[in-house]
Scaffold this motif. Structure first.
Motif, PDB file in Angstrom:
ATOM      1  N   ILE A  90      76.110   8.601  42.144  1.00  0.00           N
ATOM      2  CA  ILE A  90      75.843   9.900  41.512  1.00  0.00           C
ATOM      3  C   ILE A  90      76.037   9.833  40.001  1.00  0.00           C
ATOM      4  O   ILE A  90      76.735   8.965  39.487  1.00  0.00           O
ATOM      5  N   VAL A  91      75.404  10.786  39.317  1.00  0.00           N
ATOM      6  CA  VAL A  91      75.764  11.088  37.939  1.00  0.00           C
ATOM      7  C   VAL A  91      76.718  12.272  38.028  1.00  0.00           C
ATOM      8  O   VAL A  91      76.335  13.363  38.459  1.00  0.00           O
ATOM      9  N   GLY A  92      77.980  12.028  37.682  1.00  0.00           N
ATOM     10  CA  GLY A  92      79.001  13.064  37.814  1.00  0.00           C
ATOM     11  C   GLY A  92      78.865  14.130  36.748  1.00  0.00           C
ATOM     12  O   GLY A  92      78.042  14.022  35.834  1.00  0.00           O
ATOM     13  N   LYS A  93      79.694  15.162  36.855  1.00  0.00           N
ATOM     14  CA  LYS A  93      79.625  16.260  35.890  1.00  0.00           C
ATOM     15  C   LYS A  93      79.993  15.798  34.488  1.00  0.00           C
ATOM     16  O   LYS A  93      79.623  16.438  33.501  1.00  0.00           O
ATOM     17  N   ASP A  94      80.703  14.656  34.381  1.00  0.00           N
ATOM     18  CA  ASP A  94      81.042  14.068  33.076  1.00  0.00           C
ATOM     19  C   ASP A  94      79.920  13.170  32.549  1.00  0.00           C
ATOM     20  O   ASP A  94      80.058  12.533  31.513  1.00  0.00           O
ATOM     21  N   GLY A  95      78.786  13.106  33.283  1.00  0.00           N
ATOM     22  CA  GLY A  95      77.648  12.297  32.857  1.00  0.00           C
ATOM     23  C   GLY A  95      77.779  10.832  33.213  1.00  0.00           C
ATOM     24  O   GLY A  95      76.885  10.035  32.922  1.00  0.00           O
TER      25      GLY A  95
ATOM     26  N   TYR B 282      67.950   8.582  37.372  1.00  0.00           N
ATOM     27  CA  TYR B 282      69.068   8.578  36.416  1.00  0.00           C
ATOM     28  C   TYR B 282      68.664   9.302  35.133  1.00  0.00           C
ATOM     29  O   TYR B 282      69.417  10.121  34.611  1.00  0.00           O
ATOM     30  N   GLN B 283      67.463   9.007  34.638  1.00  0.00           N
ATOM     31  CA  GLN B 283      66.974   9.644  33.407  1.00  0.00           C
ATOM     32  C   GLN B 283      66.886  11.164  33.572  1.00  0.00           C
ATOM     33  O   GLN B 283      67.223  11.920  32.659  1.00  0.00           O
ATOM     34  N   GLU B 284      66.439  11.596  34.754  1.00  0.00           N
ATOM     35  CA  GLU B 284      66.293  13.034  35.006  1.00  0.00           C
ATOM     36  C   GLU B 284      67.655  13.721  35.155  1.00  0.00           C
ATOM     37  O   GLU B 284      67.813  14.885  34.803  1.00  0.00           O
ATOM     38  N   ALA B 285      68.629  12.977  35.677  1.00  0.00           N
ATOM     39  CA  ALA B 285      69.928  13.582  36.019  1.00  0.00           C
ATOM     40  C   ALA B 285      70.892  13.665  34.846  1.00  0.00           C
ATOM     41  O   ALA B 285      71.725  14.552  34.787  1.00  0.00           O
ATOM     42  N   LYS B 286      70.777  12.711  33.930  1.00  0.00           N
ATOM     43  CA  LYS B 286      71.843  12.618  32.902  1.00  0.00           C
ATOM     44  C   LYS B 286      71.653  13.626  31.763  1.00  0.00           C
ATOM     45  O   LYS B 286      70.618  14.197  31.611  1.00  0.00           O
TER      46      LYS B 286
ATOM     47  N   THR C 295      74.974  14.685  40.668  1.00  0.00           N
ATOM     48  CA  THR C 295      73.572  14.559  41.065  1.00  0.00           C
ATOM     49  C   THR C 295      73.353  13.196  41.703  1.00  0.00           C
ATOM     50  O   THR C 295      73.545  12.171  41.044  1.00  0.00           O
ATOM     51  N   PRO C 296      72.987  13.161  42.987  1.00  0.00           N
ATOM     52  CA  PRO C 296      72.760  11.861  43.621  1.00  0.00           C
ATOM     53  C   PRO C 296      71.484  11.197  43.092  1.00  0.00           C
ATOM     54  O   PRO C 296      70.446  11.847  42.988  1.00  0.00           O
ATOM     55  N   ILE C 297      71.594   9.912  42.724  1.00  0.00           N
ATOM     56  CA  ILE C 297      70.395   9.184  42.273  1.00  0.00           C
ATOM     57  C   ILE C 297      70.053   8.040  43.229  1.00  0.00           C
ATOM     58  O   ILE C 297      68.988   7.453  43.155  1.00  0.00           O
ATOM     59  N   PHE C 298      70.970   7.735  44.137  1.00  0.00           N
ATOM     60  CA  PHE C 298      70.726   6.726  45.170  1.00  0.00           C
ATOM     61  C   PHE C 298      71.656   7.029  46.335  1.00  0.00           C
ATOM     62  O   PHE C 298      72.795   7.459  46.124  1.00  0.00           O
TER      63      PHE C 298
END
Ligand code: MN
Length: 202
Positions: free
Chosen positions: A130-135, A198-202, A158-161
């Motif tokens: 995931i991309v955590g709330k801390d990025g 990852y690009q969309e989530a961060k 945000t799960p990316i995988f």
């Protein structure tokens, strides 16, 4: 507006020998289809019919168990098919590779943490990157069809995988050897698709 099962982005035998065609046919055609059908039944006639799946998942605590299980099932499997590929198995590159190195030290360490999260998830569930709330990137796991985007998740982001560790994902080929499945699946991970998420989530 009813949810629909998206077309699988490759043939059911495309991920052989790592994921066999029979498992894929049942997993996609029956299990995923059932999550979609049961989600549609669970939201029929409610306001959720006008929402996106992301909106429902992010506020899942407001909904019934049927919406949580089947909405999660639909979200998780749609993500899962999209991050696998017959041309997978390479290592991440670019910004995603840098972020993995920063968070885990190496790709091997990320792989090991994902395998451990999947192997130690008791019963059914998922292992996630995931991309955590801390990025920052992190590895976590959830039970059943929950996922880290849900407001009820212990670790949110945000799960990316994700790796499906329900027995229906591997039992026909690997039986009780979940770790063997968790090794084999890395031969079909599409890290370019994960990098896009990852690009969309961060
Ligand atoms: Mn599954």
């Amino acid at each position: 507006m009813a949810f629909e099962l998206e077309k699988l982005p490759y043939a059911e035998n495309a991920l052989e020998p790592h994921i066999d065609a029979e498992t894929m046919a049942i997993h996609y055609g029956r299990h995923h289809q059932a999550y979609v059908d049961n989600l549609n039944k669970a939201i029929a006639g409610t306001d959720a019919e006008n929402l996106s799946l992301d909106e429902i998942i992010k506020n899942i605590s407001k909904y019934s168990g049927a919406v949580r299980n089947n909405g999660g099932g639909h979200y998780n499997h749609s993500l899962f098919w999209s991050v696998l590929s017959a041309n997978g198995g390479k290592e991440p590159t670019g910004e995603l590779a840098d972020a993995i190195k920063e968070a885990f030290g190496s790709f091997d360490e990320l792989k090991s943490q994902l395998q451990s999260a999947g192997a130690t998830r008791f019963g059914s569930g998922w292992a996630w990157l995931i991309v955590g709330k801390d990025g920052k990137l992190a590895v976590t796991s959830t039970p059943n069809q929950d996922n880290p985007l849900m407001d009820v998740a212990e670790v949110q982001g945000t799960p990316i995988f994700g790796i499906d560790v329900w027995e229906h994902a591997y039992y026909l080929k690997y039986q009780n050897k979940r770790p063997a499945y968790l090794e084999a699946i890395f031969n079909v991970v599409d890290w370019d698709a994960v990098a896009k998420r990852y690009q969309e989530a961060k």
